[in-house]
Design an enzyme around this catalytic site. Sequence first.
Site, short mmCIF file in Angstrom:
data_model
loop_
_atom_site.label_atom_id
_atom_site.label_comp_id
_atom_site.label_asym_id
_atom_site.label_seq_id
_atom_site.Cartn_x
_atom_site.Cartn_y
_atom_site.Cartn_z
N GLY A 46 0.82 -1.20 0.00
CA GLY A 46 0.00 0.00 0.00
C GLY A 46 0.85 1.25 0.00
N GLN A 51 2.85 9.94 1.26
CA GLN A 51 4.18 9.32 1.41
C GLN A 51 5.15 9.74 0.30
OE1 GLN A 51 2.31 5.22 2.12
NE2 GLN A 51 4.19 5.10 3.30
N CYS A 95 5.54 -0.10 7.57
CA CYS A 95 5.20 1.05 6.73
C CYS A 95 6.43 1.43 5.91
CB CYS A 95 4.78 2.23 7.61
SG CYS A 95 4.38 3.73 6.69
N LEU A 96 6.22 1.72 4.64
CA LEU A 96 7.34 2.12 3.77
C LEU A 96 7.99 3.40 4.28
CD1 LEU A 96 5.64 1.39 0.34
CD2 LEU A 96 7.50 0.08 1.37
N HIS A 137 -4.64 1.18 7.46
CA HIS A 137 -3.33 1.81 7.56
C HIS A 137 -3.24 3.02 6.61
CE1 HIS A 137 1.24 1.41 7.90
NE2 HIS A 137 1.10 2.20 6.84
N GLU A 138 -3.67 2.83 5.37
CA GLU A 138 -3.57 3.92 4.38
C GLU A 138 -4.55 5.05 4.70
OE1 GLU A 138 -1.01 3.75 2.64
OE2 GLU A 138 -0.66 1.61 2.93
N HIS A 141 -2.96 7.32 7.06
CA HIS A 141 -1.97 8.22 6.43
C HIS A 141 -2.67 9.51 5.95
CE1 HIS A 141 1.94 6.34 6.28
NE2 HIS A 141 1.48 5.22 5.77
#
Length: 168
Positions: A46, A51, A95-96, A137-138, A141
């Site tokens: 994702g 990000q 998380c990236l 999660h997204e 963000h």
Amino acid sequence: MAIRKIIHEGDEILGKKSKKVTEFNDRLHSLLDDMADTLEESGGVGLAAVQISVLRRIFLVLETNVDEDEPEILLECINPEIIEVEGEQVGPEGCLSVPGKFGIVTRPEKVKIRAQDRDGDYFEYEGFGLTARAFCHESEHLEGKLFLEKVERMLDPDEISSEEGEED
Ligand code: CO
């Protein structure tokens, strides 16, 4: 199409709330294409626009719950909203934007979202397991929140290799 730079924890942009998308034009389409390239190269499941430093309510989630011989599906979610949740799952999450760190987070097992596609048309999609986790999660963000706020316990480095979660 291009790979964009993923910003990391500590960058103040990650703490900002993303704004609604109102124009469904070529500029949006190239942003989505760049996000797809960036997600593919990262190996995550994702990616939210914030990000890559774009404060718009957009995220991509890779639907990995597909039959073995079927390709994974890339979901482009614009102005997404969670409209239904069900059940519970407890598991590792990463998380990236927080490379190398994983923690245990409780999420719903099933999450239904309503979002717009790249042409502005509305759709609904129900995700299970990892996909449901990624939707939550997204979505966070887009509110300027990182999964670290939800972590019940961070995993030690020696646990990560055996229990590695997917990075969103
Ligand atoms: Co993330």
